[in-house]
Design a protein around this motif. Structure first.
Motif, PDB file in Angstrom:
ATOM      1  N   THR A 175      14.221  -2.225  -7.091  1.00  0.00           N
ATOM      2  CA  THR A 175      13.210  -3.248  -7.328  1.00  0.00           C
ATOM      3  C   THR A 175      11.936  -2.858  -6.579  1.00  0.00           C
ATOM      4  O   THR A 175      11.954  -1.986  -5.696  1.00  0.00           O
ATOM      5  CB  THR A 175      13.679  -4.616  -6.821  1.00  0.00           C
ATOM      6  OG1 THR A 175      13.784  -4.569  -5.391  1.00  0.00           O
ATOM      7  CG2 THR A 175      15.027  -4.992  -7.433  1.00  0.00           C
ATOM      8  N   GLU A 176      10.831  -3.497  -6.914  1.00  0.00           N
ATOM      9  CA  GLU A 176       9.586  -3.162  -6.235  1.00  0.00           C
ATOM     10  C   GLU A 176       9.685  -3.421  -4.730  1.00  0.00           C
ATOM     11  O   GLU A 176       9.197  -2.627  -3.926  1.00  0.00           O
ATOM     12  CB  GLU A 176       8.421  -3.963  -6.816  1.00  0.00           C
ATOM     13  CG  GLU A 176       7.082  -3.602  -6.199  1.00  0.00           C
ATOM     14  CD  GLU A 176       5.912  -4.299  -6.856  1.00  0.00           C
ATOM     15  OE1 GLU A 176       4.802  -4.233  -6.307  1.00  0.00           O
ATOM     16  OE2 GLU A 176       6.104  -4.920  -7.920  1.00  0.00           O
ATOM     17  N   ALA A 177      10.337  -4.502  -4.345  1.00  0.00           N
ATOM     18  CA  ALA A 177      10.496  -4.803  -2.919  1.00  0.00           C
ATOM     19  C   ALA A 177      11.332  -3.725  -2.227  1.00  0.00           C
ATOM     20  O   ALA A 177      11.017  -3.294  -1.107  1.00  0.00           O
ATOM     21  CB  ALA A 177      11.148  -6.172  -2.735  1.00  0.00           C
ATOM     22  N   GLU A 178      12.393  -3.269  -2.903  1.00  0.00           N
ATOM     23  CA  GLU A 178      13.226  -2.208  -2.339  1.00  0.00           C
ATOM     24  C   GLU A 178      12.458  -0.892  -2.272  1.00  0.00           C
ATOM     25  O   GLU A 178      12.619  -0.123  -1.311  1.00  0.00           O
ATOM     26  CB  GLU A 178      14.494  -2.041  -3.172  1.00  0.00           C
ATOM     27  CG  GLU A 178      15.469  -3.207  -3.055  1.00  0.00           C
ATOM     28  CD  GLU A 178      16.588  -3.127  -4.078  1.00  0.00           C
ATOM     29  OE1 GLU A 178      17.645  -3.744  -3.838  1.00  0.00           O
ATOM     30  OE2 GLU A 178      16.411  -2.478  -5.141  1.00  0.00           O
ATOM     31  N   GLN A 179      11.637  -0.629  -3.278  1.00  0.00           N
ATOM     32  CA  GLN A 179      10.820   0.588  -3.248  1.00  0.00           C
ATOM     33  C   GLN A 179       9.880   0.580  -2.045  1.00  0.00           C
ATOM     34  O   GLN A 179       9.712   1.594  -1.365  1.00  0.00           O
ATOM     35  CB  GLN A 179      10.011   0.706  -4.541  1.00  0.00           C
ATOM     36  CG  GLN A 179      10.836   1.049  -5.762  1.00  0.00           C
ATOM     37  CD  GLN A 179       9.980   1.123  -7.020  1.00  0.00           C
ATOM     38  OE1 GLN A 179       8.839   0.663  -7.038  1.00  0.00           O
ATOM     39  NE2 GLN A 179      10.540   1.682  -8.081  1.00  0.00           N
ATOM     40  N   LYS A 200       0.819  -1.213   0.000  1.00  0.00           N
ATOM     41  CA  LYS A 200       0.000   0.000   0.000  1.00  0.00           C
ATOM     42  C   LYS A 200       0.853   1.262   0.000  1.00  0.00           C
ATOM     43  O   LYS A 200       0.462   2.297  -0.553  1.00  0.00           O
ATOM     44  CB  LYS A 200      -0.921  -0.001   1.223  1.00  0.00           C
ATOM     45  CG  LYS A 200      -1.757   1.268   1.384  1.00  0.00           C
ATOM     46  CD  LYS A 200      -2.561   1.247   2.673  1.00  0.00           C
ATOM     47  CE  LYS A 200      -3.319   2.560   2.867  1.00  0.00           C
ATOM     48  NZ  LYS A 200      -4.074   2.571   4.140  1.00  0.00           N
ATOM     49  N   VAL A 201       2.044   1.185   0.601  1.00  0.00           N
ATOM     50  CA  VAL A 201       2.867   2.383   0.733  1.00  0.00           C
ATOM     51  C   VAL A 201       3.235   2.955  -0.630  1.00  0.00           C
ATOM     52  O   VAL A 201       3.391   4.173  -0.784  1.00  0.00           O
ATOM     53  CB  VAL A 201       4.128   2.090   1.580  1.00  0.00           C
ATOM     54  CG1 VAL A 201       5.143   1.255   0.817  1.00  0.00           C
ATOM     55  CG2 VAL A 201       4.776   3.378   2.075  1.00  0.00           C
ATOM     56  N   LEU A 202       3.358   2.093  -1.655  1.00  0.00           N
ATOM     57  CA  LEU A 202       3.707   2.589  -2.988  1.00  0.00           C
ATOM     58  C   LEU A 202       2.531   3.314  -3.641  1.00  0.00           C
ATOM     59  O   LEU A 202       2.731   4.245  -4.423  1.00  0.00           O
ATOM     60  CB  LEU A 202       4.188   1.437  -3.872  1.00  0.00           C
ATOM     61  CG  LEU A 202       5.513   0.793  -3.462  1.00  0.00           C
ATOM     62  CD1 LEU A 202       5.908  -0.285  -4.457  1.00  0.00           C
ATOM     63  CD2 LEU A 202       6.619   1.844  -3.351  1.00  0.00           C
ATOM     64  N   ARG A 203       1.323   2.903  -3.310  1.00  0.00           N
ATOM     65  CA  ARG A 203       0.153   3.580  -3.873  1.00  0.00           C
ATOM     66  C   ARG A 203      -0.013   4.986  -3.313  1.00  0.00           C
ATOM     67  O   ARG A 203      -0.473   5.898  -4.001  1.00  0.00           O
ATOM     68  CB  ARG A 203      -1.114   2.760  -3.596  1.00  0.00           C
ATOM     69  CG  ARG A 203      -1.120   1.398  -4.269  1.00  0.00           C
ATOM     70  CD  ARG A 203      -2.512   0.806  -4.340  1.00  0.00           C
ATOM     71  NE  ARG A 203      -3.090   0.572  -3.026  1.00  0.00           N
ATOM     72  CZ  ARG A 203      -2.924  -0.548  -2.325  1.00  0.00           C
ATOM     73  NH1 ARG A 203      -2.170  -1.529  -2.816  1.00  0.00           N
ATOM     74  NH2 ARG A 203      -3.498  -0.703  -1.141  1.00  0.00           N
ATOM     75  N   ILE A 204       0.367   5.173  -2.057  1.00  0.00           N
ATOM     76  CA  ILE A 204       0.190   6.492  -1.442  1.00  0.00           C
ATOM     77  C   ILE A 204       1.470   7.314  -1.433  1.00  0.00           C
ATOM     78  O   ILE A 204       1.453   8.472  -1.023  1.00  0.00           O
ATOM     79  CB  ILE A 204      -0.355   6.362   0.002  1.00  0.00           C
ATOM     80  CG1 ILE A 204       0.671   5.672   0.922  1.00  0.00           C
ATOM     81  CG2 ILE A 204      -1.684   5.614   0.019  1.00  0.00           C
ATOM     82  CD1 ILE A 204       0.281   5.705   2.393  1.00  0.00           C
ATOM     83  N   ALA A 205       2.588   6.735  -1.909  1.00  0.00           N
ATOM     84  CA  ALA A 205       3.877   7.434  -1.863  1.00  0.00           C
ATOM     85  C   ALA A 205       3.835   8.835  -2.464  1.00  0.00           C
ATOM     86  O   ALA A 205       4.420   9.775  -1.897  1.00  0.00           O
ATOM     87  CB  ALA A 205       4.963   6.591  -2.529  1.00  0.00           C
TER      88      ALA A 205
END
Length: 217
Positions: free
Chosen positions: A132-136, A114-119
């Motif tokens: 990478t997505e996991a690192e992001q 979820k943190v990437l959606r609200i970043a």
């Protein structure tokens, strides 16, 4: 007694982490609450929040305090009667407190997609490039934690995460960086320490939590 970890982040600051494995009744039996805290507990609709609240009180006892030593100011910031600085956080299966002789803020977050959606709402997403997505996910969670920790430390109405709190460039392996708060025509500087905590529950998939502390430079 699942005291998960004690982390000495400086000679005068210490983090206490509690892994919540108990049910509500077990936690409730093992703490003493003043009337205002009992009313606050009863007003919580989520059992997860209730258990996090009680686990924080368990940590008080580990650190030599009780609920009766704690009070909140008009802005909701916690204080200890002996003047020791305290900050509190809870996320799912963990509760955390930090005690220090100087003003300090703490935040604890489970790393979730979820943190990437609200970043874009709280940070400059260009800081997540070439990862990478996991690192992001992990880095965005650290950035969120930095802003939460600084906000808790300063605790003033009107502070905006994207507009007022800025972290310096960092790598996940650094485990530290700096941050600035630009607010009311003043720039304040903070030292940031962060650490990842892995849940060791064998019955569930391994889950990563991010712990962030902010102290005035």
């Amino acid at each position: 007694m699942p005291l998960f970890k004690i982390i000495d982040i400086s000679p005068t600051a210490k983090v206490f982490l509690w892994k919540i494995t108990e049910d509500f009744n077990e936690l409730f039996r093992n703490v003493s609450l003043k009337d205002t805290s009992l009313a606050r507990l009863e007003g919580m609709k989520s059992e997860s929040h209730q258990k996090g609240f009680l686990a924080v009180r368990m940590l008080f006892q580990v650190a030599g305090y009780t609920d009766f030593d704690l009070y909140y100011d008009e802005f909701g910031k916690p204080h200890l009667k002996d003047g020791t600085h305290i900050s509190i956080s809870h996320s799912f299966d963990f509760s955390a407190i930090v005690l220090s002789n100087c003003n300090i803020g703490i935040d604890l977050e489970m790393v979730k997609d979820k943190v990437l959606r609200i970043a874009p709402r709280f940070m400059d997403v260009s800081h997540l490039e070439n990862l990478t997505e996991a690192e992001q996910m992990r880095k965005a969670t650290v950035v969120w934690g930095i802003k939460e920790a600084v906000f808790k430390l300063k605790n003033e109405v009107g502070i905006s995460f994207p507009d007022h709190i800025f972290e310096s460039p960092f790598q996940l392996s650094d485990k530290k960086c700096s941050a600035e708060l630009h607010f009311k025509d003043v720039i304040q500087h903070y030292d940031i320490l962060f650490e990842e905590i892995e849940s060791d529950d064998s019955e569930n998939p391994k889950q990563i939590y991010t712990l962030v502390c902010a102290v005035e430079s």
